[in-house]
Design a protein around this motif. Sequence first.
Motif, PDB file in Angstrom:
ATOM      1  N   GLU A  35      -4.995   0.889  -6.124  1.00 54.44           N
ATOM      2  CA  GLU A  35      -4.438   0.399  -4.947  1.00 54.44           C
ATOM      3  C   GLU A  35      -3.782   1.661  -3.549  1.00 54.44           C
ATOM      4  N   GLU A  36      -4.217   2.734  -4.531  1.00 61.80           N
ATOM      5  CA  GLU A  36      -4.067   3.802  -4.406  1.00 61.80           C
ATOM      6  C   GLU A  36      -4.799   4.636  -3.345  1.00 61.80           C
ATOM      7  N   LEU A  37      -6.719   4.016  -3.466  1.00 64.58           N
ATOM      8  CA  LEU A  37      -7.884   4.153  -2.985  1.00 64.58           C
ATOM      9  C   LEU A  37      -7.569   3.858  -2.011  1.00 64.58           C
ATOM     10  N   PHE A  65      -5.158   3.971   0.698  1.00 68.15           N
ATOM     11  CA  PHE A  65      -4.192   5.426   1.265  1.00 68.15           C
ATOM     12  C   PHE A  65      -5.504   6.623   1.852  1.00 68.15           C
ATOM     13  N   ILE A  66      -6.249   6.883   0.579  1.00 68.23           N
ATOM     14  CA  ILE A  66      -6.982   7.638   1.329  1.00 68.23           C
ATOM     15  C   ILE A  66      -8.640   7.232   2.033  1.00 68.23           C
ATOM     16  N   GLY A  67      -8.002   5.871   2.714  1.00 66.12           N
ATOM     17  CA  GLY A  67      -9.041   4.831   3.628  1.00 66.12           C
ATOM     18  C   GLY A  67     -10.739   4.487   2.457  1.00 66.12           C
ATOM     19  N   ILE A  68     -10.626   4.709   1.397  1.00 58.97           N
ATOM     20  CA  ILE A  68     -11.953   4.492   0.684  1.00 58.97           C
ATOM     21  C   ILE A  68     -12.789   3.344   1.119  1.00 58.97           C
ATOM     22  N   ARG A  69     -12.444   2.963   2.313  1.00 60.29           N
ATOM     23  CA  ARG A  69     -13.767   1.264   2.814  1.00 60.29           C
ATOM     24  C   ARG A  69     -14.598   2.673   3.971  1.00 60.29           C
ATOM     25  N   ASP A  70     -14.302   3.981   3.953  1.00 58.76           N
ATOM     26  CA  ASP A  70     -14.426   4.163   4.989  1.00 58.76           C
ATOM     27  C   ASP A  70     -15.296   5.198   4.880  1.00 58.76           C
ATOM     28  N   TYR A  71     -15.626   5.557   3.726  1.00 60.09           N
ATOM     29  CA  TYR A  71     -16.828   6.330   2.827  1.00 60.09           C
ATOM     30  C   TYR A  71     -17.688   5.614   2.025  1.00 60.09           C
ATOM     31  N   PHE A  72     -17.697   4.270   2.047  1.00 63.58           N
ATOM     32  CA  PHE A  72     -19.122   3.853   1.868  1.00 63.58           C
ATOM     33  C   PHE A  72     -19.656   2.945   2.454  1.00 63.58           C
ATOM     34  N   GLY A  73     -20.844   3.427   2.745  1.00 65.55           N
ATOM     35  CA  GLY A  73     -21.489   2.812   4.088  1.00 65.55           C
ATOM     36  C   GLY A  73     -23.110   3.209   3.976  1.00 65.55           C
ATOM     37  N   ASP A  74     -23.667   2.691   4.856  1.00 68.49           N
ATOM     38  CA  ASP A  74     -25.438   2.862   5.185  1.00 68.49           C
ATOM     39  C   ASP A  74     -25.543   4.404   5.774  1.00 68.49           C
ATOM     40  N   PHE A  75     -24.633   5.063   5.261  1.00 69.50           N
ATOM     41  CA  PHE A  75     -24.983   6.704   6.596  1.00 69.50           C
ATOM     42  C   PHE A  75     -24.637   7.360   5.044  1.00 69.50           C
ATOM     43  N   SER A  76     -24.155   6.836   3.832  1.00 65.31           N
ATOM     44  CA  SER A  76     -23.846   7.510   2.740  1.00 65.31           C
ATOM     45  C   SER A  76     -24.871   7.439   1.468  1.00 65.31           C
ATOM     46  N   CYS A  88     -22.672   7.506  -2.494  1.00 63.45           N
ATOM     47  CA  CYS A  88     -21.077   7.949  -3.259  1.00 63.45           C
ATOM     48  C   CYS A  88     -22.063   8.151  -4.765  1.00 63.45           C
ATOM     49  N   LEU A  89     -21.202   8.497  -5.336  1.00 64.52           N
ATOM     50  CA  LEU A  89     -21.023   9.365  -6.707  1.00 64.52           C
ATOM     51  C   LEU A  89     -19.655   9.003  -6.981  1.00 64.52           C
ATOM     52  N   VAL A  90     -19.027   7.852  -8.101  1.00 65.36           N
ATOM     53  CA  VAL A  90     -17.664   7.810  -8.410  1.00 65.36           C
ATOM     54  C   VAL A  90     -18.324   7.663 -10.670  1.00 65.36           C
ATOM     55  N   GLU A  91     -17.314   9.009 -10.297  1.00 63.32           N
ATOM     56  CA  GLU A  91     -16.700   9.041 -11.885  1.00 63.32           C
ATOM     57  C   GLU A  91     -15.878   8.501 -12.311  1.00 63.32           C
ATOM     58  N   TRP A  92     -15.714   8.345 -13.616  1.00 62.64           N
ATOM     59  CA  TRP A  92     -14.292   7.242 -13.619  1.00 62.64           C
ATOM     60  C   TRP A  92     -14.449   6.002 -12.903  1.00 62.64           C
ATOM     61  N   PRO A  93     -15.597   4.738 -12.531  1.00 61.36           N
ATOM     62  CA  PRO A  93     -15.543   3.823 -11.770  1.00 61.36           C
ATOM     63  C   PRO A  93     -14.210   2.846 -11.760  1.00 61.36           C
ATOM     64  N   GLU A  94     -13.974   2.644 -13.402  1.00 58.34           N
ATOM     65  CA  GLU A  94     -13.420   1.968 -13.931  1.00 58.34           C
ATOM     66  C   GLU A  94     -11.866   1.553 -13.587  1.00 58.34           C
ATOM     67  N   ARG A  95     -11.296   3.026 -13.270  1.00 60.81           N
ATOM     68  CA  ARG A  95     -10.016   3.034 -12.772  1.00 60.81           C
ATOM     69  C   ARG A  95     -10.148   2.676 -11.528  1.00 60.81           C
ATOM     70  N   GLY A  96     -11.012   2.231 -10.778  1.00 59.60           N
ATOM     71  CA  GLY A  96     -10.425   2.386  -8.812  1.00 59.60           C
ATOM     72  C   GLY A  96     -11.677   0.342  -9.119  1.00 59.60           C
ATOM     73  N   GLU A  97     -11.679  -0.171 -10.456  1.00 58.53           N
ATOM     74  CA  GLU A  97     -11.542  -1.912 -10.159  1.00 58.53           C
ATOM     75  C   GLU A  97     -10.706  -2.228  -8.895  1.00 58.53           C
ATOM     76  N   GLY A  98     -11.763  -3.369  -7.838  1.00 62.67           N
ATOM     77  CA  GLY A  98     -11.071  -3.791  -7.699  1.00 62.67           C
ATOM     78  C   GLY A  98     -10.580  -3.279  -5.879  1.00 62.67           C
ATOM     79  N   ALA A  99     -11.478  -1.785  -5.949  1.00 61.82           N
ATOM     80  CA  ALA A  99     -10.908  -1.300  -4.818  1.00 61.82           C
ATOM     81  C   ALA A  99     -12.222  -0.806  -4.269  1.00 61.82           C
TER      82      ALA A  99
END
Length: 157
Positions: A88-90, A92-103, A105-116
């Motif tokens: 859920e902390e993600l 707060f940083i506006g996680i959805r703004d980082y992902f899209g057709d313009f970028s 994204c390389l995500v280390e430890w993705p299991e810790r952000g599961e669901g977000a």
Amino acid sequence: MTAFAQTAVDEPALVASGAALARAAERGLVVYLQGGLGMGKTTFSRGFIQQLGHCGAVKSPTYTLVEPYELQAYQVFHFDLYRLVDPEELEFIGIRDYFGDFSVCLVEWPERGEGALPSADLVITIDRDEPGRRVGYDARSERGERVMARLRAQPDG
């Protein structure tokens, strides 16, 4: 979906693997990087980011969660979720703004952000394989399949 693996015997080979993926990448790509502590996820990311034109250091964003790179080809966002306590902390940083057709994204430890986090197009797993590392690639979407096809078509793929 398509999967394959390669051996990276040392740090330069791991950097080269990341660079090869960068040459095959496309906008909108979401890459999950999996592996234990010290396996080389950030080293792989360094090769990816530097291949796209970044000349400075590529450090692990362990404390900041995300490190942005404004590159000529596209924006790259490098996440390290190791210290994330709650997905859920993600929000707060506006996680959805980082992902899209313009970028990309390389995500280390993705299991810790599961669901977000959005689903991965490509999952890369780095494991110990003496004398070095085994880098496994697993496409999880049509975009991931296209990237894997370009990666395998490279002379060193």
